[in-house]
Design an enzyme around this catalytic site. Structure first.
Site, mmCIF file in Angstrom:
data_model
loop_
_atom_site.group_PDB
_atom_site.id
_atom_site.type_symbol
_atom_site.label_atom_id
_atom_site.label_comp_id
_atom_site.label_asym_id
_atom_site.label_seq_id
_atom_site.Cartn_x
_atom_site.Cartn_y
_atom_site.Cartn_z
ATOM 1 N N SER A 283 10.639 1.846 2.903
ATOM 2 C CA SER A 283 8.908 0.569 3.310
ATOM 3 C C SER A 283 9.814 -0.947 3.372
ATOM 4 O O SER A 283 9.699 -0.774 4.503
ATOM 5 C CB SER A 283 9.680 0.088 1.145
ATOM 6 O OG SER A 283 7.859 -0.291 1.341
ATOM 7 N N ASP B 11 4.685 10.765 -0.454
ATOM 8 C CA ASP B 11 4.124 9.243 -0.644
ATOM 9 C C ASP B 11 3.117 9.321 0.114
ATOM 10 O O ASP B 11 2.890 9.495 1.878
ATOM 11 C CB ASP B 11 5.892 8.243 0.531
ATOM 12 C CG ASP B 11 5.726 7.248 1.164
ATOM 13 O OD1 ASP B 11 4.727 7.228 0.358
ATOM 14 O OD2 ASP B 11 6.397 6.773 1.090
ATOM 15 N N HIS C 45 6.740 6.951 -2.801
ATOM 16 C CA HIS C 45 6.580 6.256 -2.111
ATOM 17 C C HIS C 45 8.561 6.004 -2.712
ATOM 18 O O HIS C 45 9.203 5.753 -1.948
ATOM 19 C CB HIS C 45 6.477 4.457 -2.093
ATOM 20 C CG HIS C 45 6.831 4.260 -1.601
ATOM 21 N ND1 HIS C 45 6.899 4.425 0.039
ATOM 22 C CD2 HIS C 45 6.941 2.994 -1.513
ATOM 23 C CE1 HIS C 45 7.308 3.095 0.732
ATOM 24 N NE2 HIS C 45 7.264 2.153 -0.133
#
Lengths: 401, 401
Positions: A173, A339, A372
């Site tokens: 991320s 995701d 995610h």
């Protein structure tokens, strides 16, 4: 310069027993490094940040030729406690499946560093710290920082520690953005790079979700134009709403359906009211309220802004491949099928750019319904992939187990 | 009973010129119907709502045998002004491509009714109206309502107007839920039904997004536990944040990327601050602030709650097909490829249930990148589909053009 080391990773608060266990197992050390007036951090905005402090954790032991360093870059709301107990929550490190003896990031072989990012709130200088000009917390006087600034600060710490290059830089991320920035800005210092569930530039939809979170915080009258610490208030309601909105984006619809569906919370039927009838409501409220206990609202503004501003290609003539031209780093890009915050298409753009400059790159899309947040969870296929990539890179580097 | 009719659909505020044009073209009438103490609305919660008023618009002319009635059910934040000017915003009706002379819902052939739902804020009784018990606005003393309650109220209005069955009931999103409820609760009154971009039950992710919006409103100190009208305050900031979060879910990532991407707003470079640097931020803030001017915060709480509670199968032994057993209505189910709020899979569940009882059902998934809001936009394939379905049903019904 001023370095304070606390051996054993023992936290000041939380659960000392657990901390000691975790700390001993991975040989954890907590440390802070302060950079004085003669060592300012030159920010992308043109402002200099000085003085500033970086708080970091280390795990494992640095080898003689300093060739076994793994830098873990943390995500938006995480911190340096990848494998040690969080001092505020008492919870174990956030990457328990990845970092430790015998795990993919093997603390018996590697010297692992995880730094709290600039603008954060867990010891590294951020908006909740005192502005030397006023003697009061920075609040909105803290300069806006970028992913590039975070990485520049990390490099300064490594310089100070006498560490030249990194065997591996890894993160998911926002951490993955830092990995890409490292590979682009310091190609000679990166032997291998693992960006996970990330993007070379933040999408319009992601900027939109961040903006909702920021507006929720700024709408809280306790935020006081960012001056809540000086005013003795806390914009907890706004920060909780921001966290709730963001948290939905970290999960997949399938995972939400599997975990919660339309199940009711401790009741047989709906109450015809606005209590948390559904488990998903109760879960989200809990996510919001616990976040407020461990995170600073202004830090949330600054770190989301850094992600929004991230557009690596823009710094290289608008062509992402230029960011990696001439790289000799080896890359492993990982994405997750479910995701939707950083979908595979975002990660594939990174791979395409790396392919365009004939970089050494592996790409794996992991099939999972966890969304995610899969990069933080028990994903055996991800572990097997990363173990293989890291072991292979270690052999090439001459780091035998 | 007390009926007030205002011919010509002329609004009390807004843009009278435009209103007259629109009104004349579609033969618009604005009306309100009040149900007295002897005609309470029996709610699913067990509470009776009385007295109550329904505000509605009609377009076109009722034929002699009352066989040409089309009921349009509106979505969460819409209203009865499907084809007439909105009295607060002065904007034209929200379904300009669908309702009018020669359009799929042809006002030259059909008598079209669109009612503001119970719990709404555009004239039908809702939380902003006075509670007869206290003489003050209901606020949170308004009873929680369901999709079933909305439909029951609509049927009461039709009864009062002497209208038995509906040639067609049509709606998207929350409107589609009402269509399904109509078909299940009043099968003999529904000749044809068109649920668009909807679901037979609200998903965990959708409940989650609604809960974020509600928490944003309730976090606003001006909300005053729902009593803002009596206190002379407005929870505008909270409602704006709720709208911003919801608005993201109405669009697709592709549409956001196409419309806004990372384009900056009236500037050449980022400002290193928290102003709306990006167009998407500016757009979202605008969506939030204009919504506050036309919508009531408590209505938003009640209507989102009604959607969350919607689970049609639950009322029929947990088997959705049972809701439609024996139906002779003909159905046309429409979904959009890029709708992630009510994805095709949700719509397909409705089709499967209808297939299971051998109902007459068409199903079309429209390929578009416009997301959930596609049902409100210029989607030629949707218009062609609906025109064909409605024309065919009209012929079967003996309604020749």
């Amino acid at each position: 310069m001023n370095t304070i080391e606390k051996a054993g990773g023992r936290p000041e608060a939380g659960n000392p027993g657990k901390a000691a266990d975790t700390g001993d197992r991975v040989n954890a050390h907590s440390a802070v490094m302060t950079f004085g007036a003669d060592e300012p951090l030159a920010l992308d905005s043109g402002v200099s940040l000085s003085p500033f402090t970086i708080a970091y954790e280390t795990y494992g032991t640095l080898n003689a030729d300093k060739s076994n360093v793994v830098l873990i870059c943390h995500a938006l709301t995480l911190d340096q406690y990848a494998a040690s107990t969080h001092p505020l929550t008492g919870k174990p490190g956030w990457w328990p499946f990845m970092v430790g003896p015998g795990l993919p990031i093997d603390t018996d072989r590697f010297f692992v560093i995880c730094q709290n990012v600039v603008g954060g709130c867990m010891g590294t200088t951020g908006p909740k710290d005192n502005d030397p000009k006023t003697g009061k917390p920075y609040g909105l006087n803290f300069p806006v920082i970028t992913i590039g600034d975070m990485v520049r600060a990390q490099a300064m710490l490594l310089d100070k520690l006498g560490i030249g290059d990194l065997f591996c830089v890894i993160g998911g991320s926002m951490g993955g953005m830092q990995v890409l920035q490292w590979a682009a800005a310091y190609p000679d210092r990166v032997f291998s790079a693992i960006p996970i569930a990330t993007a070379a530039r933040h999408s319009a939809q992601n900027i939109a979700f961040h903006e909702v979170g920021r507006q929720a915080i700024m709408a809280d009258p306790e935020w006081k134009q960012g001056g809540y610490l000086s005013n003795g208030t806390t914009p907890g309601k706004g920060l909780a709403v921001a966290r709730m909105a963001a948290h939905i984006t970290y999960l997949s619809e399938t995972a939400l359906h599997r975990k919660f569906g339309r199940n009711l919370q401790d009741r047989d039927s709906v109450t015809y009211g606005f209590d948390a009838d559904f488990q998903i409501e109760s879960y989200l409220r809990h996510q919001g309220s616990t976040f407020v206990d461990r995170f600073d609202a202004n830090s949330y503004l600054y770190l989301t802004r850094a992600m929004d501003y991230f557009d690596l290609a823009a710094d290289y003539g608008g062509v992402l491949a230029n960011a990696f031209r001439g790289t000799t780093s080896r890359f492993c890009v990982v994405s997750f099928t479910s995701d939707w915050l950083f979908p595979t298409s975002d990660n594939r753009q990174i791979v395409h750019a790396l392919n365009a400059v004939a970089a050494n790159v592996s790409f794996v899309e992991i099939r999972t319904d966890k969304g995610h947040d899969a990069f933080l969870l028990d994903e055996p296929e991800m572990f097997a992939t990363l173990r293989g990539f890291i072991d292979s890179a270690a052999r090439t580097r001459g780091l035998v187990a």
